[in-house]
Write an enzyme that holds these catalytic residues in place. Structure first.
Site, PDB file in Angstrom:
ATOM      1  N   GLY A   1      -2.646   5.500   3.544  1.00 52.95           N
ATOM      2  CA  GLY A   1      -2.336   6.722   2.831  1.00 52.95           C
ATOM      3  C   GLY A   1      -2.578   7.967   3.653  1.00 52.95           C
ATOM      4  N   PHE A   2      -3.539   7.924   4.573  1.00 46.03           N
ATOM      5  CA  PHE A   2      -3.865   9.069   5.426  1.00 46.03           C
ATOM      6  C   PHE A   2      -2.800   9.269   6.486  1.00 46.03           C
ATOM      7  CE2 PHE A   2      -5.860  11.296   8.880  1.00 46.03           C
ATOM      8  CZ  PHE A   2      -6.826  12.099   8.311  1.00 46.03           C
ATOM      9  N   GLY A   3      -2.292   8.195   7.030  1.00 45.92           N
ATOM     10  CA  GLY A   3      -1.318   8.255   8.106  1.00 45.92           C
ATOM     11  C   GLY A   3      -1.445   7.040   8.998  1.00 45.92           C
TER      12      GLY A   3
ATOM     13  N   ASP B   1     -12.448   2.766  -2.656  1.00 43.73           N
ATOM     14  CA  ASP B   1     -11.249   2.091  -2.157  1.00 43.73           C
ATOM     15  C   ASP B   1     -11.634   0.892  -1.297  1.00 43.73           C
ATOM     16  OD1 ASP B   1      -8.518   1.676  -2.001  1.00 43.73           O
ATOM     17  OD2 ASP B   1      -8.249   2.997  -0.273  1.00 43.73           O
TER      18      ASP B   1
END
Length: 815
Positions: free
Chosen positions: A507-509, A622
């Site tokens: 999700g961050f990259g 998470d």
């Protein structure tokens, strides 16, 4: 006559004692033990096993050493990391075939992991120095229950296998002693790396120090001195299940061994009777050119030249001024760019050590011409070579990106073909010339617009970057002292974020592998422009991990903030994440049950630290298999703290309007109502444990005889007293039934519907490590896929669809 009787009786008793001792010289049976001061000796008398100390230290270890040689060297140590502090230790063989080392309190200091229970076990010290546990009536030593050769220390002996056995889940490699008198684990490892085409690599912790080059059919390409000799023979085995190097002694009267010393140098020693001492026969590292990547990418090291480093033909120093001061670490870049559309050729180099093969591709059946064409068709391919140089050569080995760690030899017939622009090898490329002219016109036309746009972007981003830059150095009134990396350094380390260096994406990259100038390997998490996470998650990651110090948490090395770039720099963990193994049939066998149980316990310890022992009470939010990374030793490290939250001293539960996490690992109260506490992480941990045991994902679980989720399936089997049906078939030959059953039981306690029923991590750690009775678990949350859907729909229809590819969710609205 009567006066002789006592003498005869004493003689008879003495002979009986001698016979008893002789009978037990090379082995111990179930129930027998060895105390400090006692030893067993191999049949030939060459090797001895017992207790020892080194130097002035009073620490006691169990080890194996040469007995007959006056300069007896310790070859293997059982309790390297757990020495005894007195002479009360006892080495015992249990009826189940497990070797245990006990201290004066009968506490277990060390024990062997056995692949299966034994009947009438016996432990033998062989003439090879291998300490073996076998069935008492089984003379096939190849079917041993356990053997010390599978767990080497710093010495590689004749008959050992140096490498990987996928079928048995073994990785045999050397680890240096901490010092000459301290056998505990040192900083250096020497192991076979199979991430590309296999090669041997010496690392100082995670930093590569030296590599052997790939096997070429005759030797490793970086070992020209490895030739047929009168002392030992050698070979390399590469099959689907096994990859290993081995050697055998040709003359038993000339002992030989390879040792990784405390300074990280791999050396072969041979015994000389005339001098009664070991002599250095050969060394893997012979000169400065054996220092990994001394000349950087696309450089060639020649110890006979001055300077040692030169660029390959067609390349020039990346930083010419640095080369003038003998700083070659940034390597070389091309003078002329490649033309993938037909204008490239190859330049042949002979008598070299082949480049680093960790980013390589290979095919055993291709010939050299097919290899060349395959490389030409791939625009990222930069060089090719034969796999096997015997005869006319065979096989194909391709490289991508920069060519690292090449050196020149005067006595090694290894060839490599490096891709070059045609103009660099006497050809021409009109297509390239035309492209340059077109590019020049376009650049000239748009230069002003681009420059203006760049100024605007820099101005708009300045405030944001300045805030985050300051944030990386100071947060919550505390100096984080987090190092800042220059973006140029990271670009060079990752080969300009090459796809070949990409490790994955979340999700961050994207996350990329990189190698710094000093050879240290790093992992770079780069925020993408369209990332669902942004500044808040970036700050979060820095706050929650910068000062956390625990062996089961990933270590952050620094930040990189510059204009459009936001990056986090971490230690590189070569085995990537847990999901790469447990959900892959081929790689799954590398994680036998002992390793999986270690991962379960290590993850539990990391969570306990977050929940109770860190300066902030942190909830990860998470936790999943993808966020548990594995180091060289397959030890787990929890990663990705972008979604974490902290609690104050009196807080126990909180509510959020923004539900984040991953479907399949979220607890019911969090997914539906946005309520989170430490019990959210406990639930996620339970899911991970069931996935580790079963080798199956909870998300999308499918079983022909059951329509529940993995949690429901596990609970049903447990309720019906059939829990072992859950076990991954790839570990059935290595698992400990009691440990597996306890792991399943604890996991089901963790995933119960009501958070109040779930244990805290302190209790989880205690339950995993004890044999006490456990409470019966209640029905788990999200018992079936249907209940998950119902739970989602019951939240007022405000939930977005969960990602089907296990990506992190960061915008789900609860009721």
């Amino acid at each position: 006559m009567e006066s002789c009787f006592p003498i005869l009786l004493r003689s008879f008793c003495f002979m009986s004692l001698v016979l008893q001792i002789g009978y037990a010289l090379d082995s111990i049976s179930a129930g027998q033990n060895i105390t400090d001061g006692q030893t067993i000796v191999s049949p030939s008398g060459n090797f001895e096993l017992g207790f020892f100390s080194r130097g002035s230290s009073k620490n006691r270890y169990v080890g194996i050493w040469y007995k007959k040689l006056s300069a007896g060297r310790v070859l293997w140590v059982a309790n390297r990391e757990n020495p005894l502090n007195d002479s009360s230790g006892v080495l015992k063989l249990t009826p189940q075939g497990v070797l245990t080392l006990l201290n004066h309190n009968n506490g277990i200091v060390w024990s062997s992991n056995v692949s299966r229970p034994a009947q009438n076990p016996i432990a033998l010290l062989l003439d090879s120095a291998n300490f073996v546990i076998k069935e008492g009536n089984d003379n096939d030593l190849g079917d041993a229950i356990w053997q010390s050769f599978d767990h080497p220390c710093d010495s590689f002996l004749a008959g050992m296998k140096f490498g990987i056995d996928r079928a048995k889940g073994l990785d045999r490699y050397l680890t240096s002693w901490k010092s000459v008198d301290d056998p505990s684990l040192g900083d250096f490892t020497y192991r076979l790396d199979s991430s590309g085409y296999p090669q041997l690599i010496v690392r100082n912790r995670s930093v590569v120090q030296f590599r052997s080059g790939p096997w070429n059919g005759l030797r490793f390409s970086g070992f020209p001195q490895l030739r047929p000799n009168p002392v030992y023979s050698f070979g390399f085995v590469f099959t689907q299940n096994e990859i290993y190097y081995y050697f055998n002694i040709l003359n038993s009267s000339v002992p030989s061994m390879l040792v990784l010393n405390e300074n990280g140098i791999a050396q072969r020693f041979s015994w000389v009777d005339r001098t009664h001492d070991w002599i250095l026969y050969s060394s893997a590292q012979t000169d400065d050119c054996d220092t990994y990547a001394l000349c950087g990418g696309n450089g060639n090291c020649n110890i006979a030249s001055s300077p040692k480093c030169v660029c390959l033909t067609g390349f020039m120093p990346k930083y010419p001024s640095a080369w003038e001061f003998a700083d070659w670490s940034n390597g070389c870049v091309r003078r002329t760019e490649l033309d993938c559309l037909g204008g490239d050729k190859f330049l042949k180099y002979t008598e070299v050590k082949l480049p680093d093969t960790r980013q390589s591709w290979f095919n055993e059946s291709m010939n050299l011409q097919e290899c060349e064409q395959t490389c030409l068709r791939n625009c990222s391919c930069t060089a090719y070579s034969n796999l096997d140089i015997r005869g006319q050569g065979s096989g194909c080995l391709l490289w991508f990106g920069d060519l690292m760690d090449i050196r020149q030899f005067n006595e090694n017939s290894q060839d490599i073909y490096v891709r070059m622009a045609a103009s660099e090898v006497g050809g021409s490329s009109s297509r390239k010339t035309g492209t340059r002219k077109s590019t020049g016109i376009i650049v000239s036309t748009m230069l002003s617009a681009v420059l203006l746009l760049g100024i605007m972007v820099v101005f708009m981003k300045y405030r944001r970057d300045g805030q985050i830059f300051r944030f990386c150095h100071q947060s919550h009134g505390e100096d984080l002292d987090l190092p800042m990396f220059d973006v140029t350094t990271i670009v060079n380390a990752t080969n300009n974020f090459s796809e070949d260096n990409k490790l994955g994406e979340g999700g961050f990259g994207a996350v990329y592998k990189g190698v710094l100038r000093n050879g240290q390997e790093i992992a770079v998490k780069r925020l993408s422009e369209n990332s669902r996470q942004g500044q808040d998650e970036f700050k979060n990651e820095v706050v929650y991990i910068a000062k956390l110090q625990h062996r089961n948490l990933v270590k952050i090395l620094g930040c990189c903030i510059q204009v459009d770039e936001m990056m986090l720099i971490y230690e590189f963990l070569p085995n990537r994440s847990l999901d790469c193994f447990i959900f892959d049939r081929e790689k799954g066998v590398l994680l036998d049950w002992p390793r999986r149980f270690t991962i379960i316990n290590g993850t539990a310890s990391g969570l306990l630290y977050l929940h109770r022992d860190s300066r902030l009470r942190i909830i990860h939010r998470d936790l999943k298999a993808e966020n548990i990374l594995l180091d060289n030793e397959m030890n787990p490290k929890i990663s990705d703290f972008g979604l974490a939250r902290s609690f104050g001293g009196n807080e126990s539960e909180a509510n959020t309007k923004r539900v984040v996490g991953t479907y399949g690992y979220m607890s019911p109260e969090y997914a539906i109502h946005g309520l989170y506490s430490i019990k959210l992480d406990v639930f996620s941990f339970g899911v991970v444990v069931l996935e580790i045991v079963s080798g199956q994902r909870n998300r999308g679980f499918n079983h022909p005889d059951n329509h529940s989720s993995l949690l429901g399936f596990a609970w049903t089997l447990f309720r019906d007293r059939k829990p072992m049906k859950l076990v991954d078939p790839s570990i059935t030959s290595t698992f400990n039934p009691a440990e597996v059953l306890r792991s399943i039981h604890v996991a089901l306690l963790c995933v119960q519907q009501n958070p109040r029923d779930r244990p805290e991590m302190s209790s989880v750690v205690m339950m995993l490590g004890s044999e006490s009775a456990l409470p019966h678990p209640k029905q788990p949350g999200f018992f079936s896929e249907e209940s998950v859907s119902e739970a989602s729909s019951s939240s007022g229809g405000k939930h977005q669809q969960y990602s089907a590819n296990e990506m992190t969710i960061s915008d789900v609205q609860p009721r």
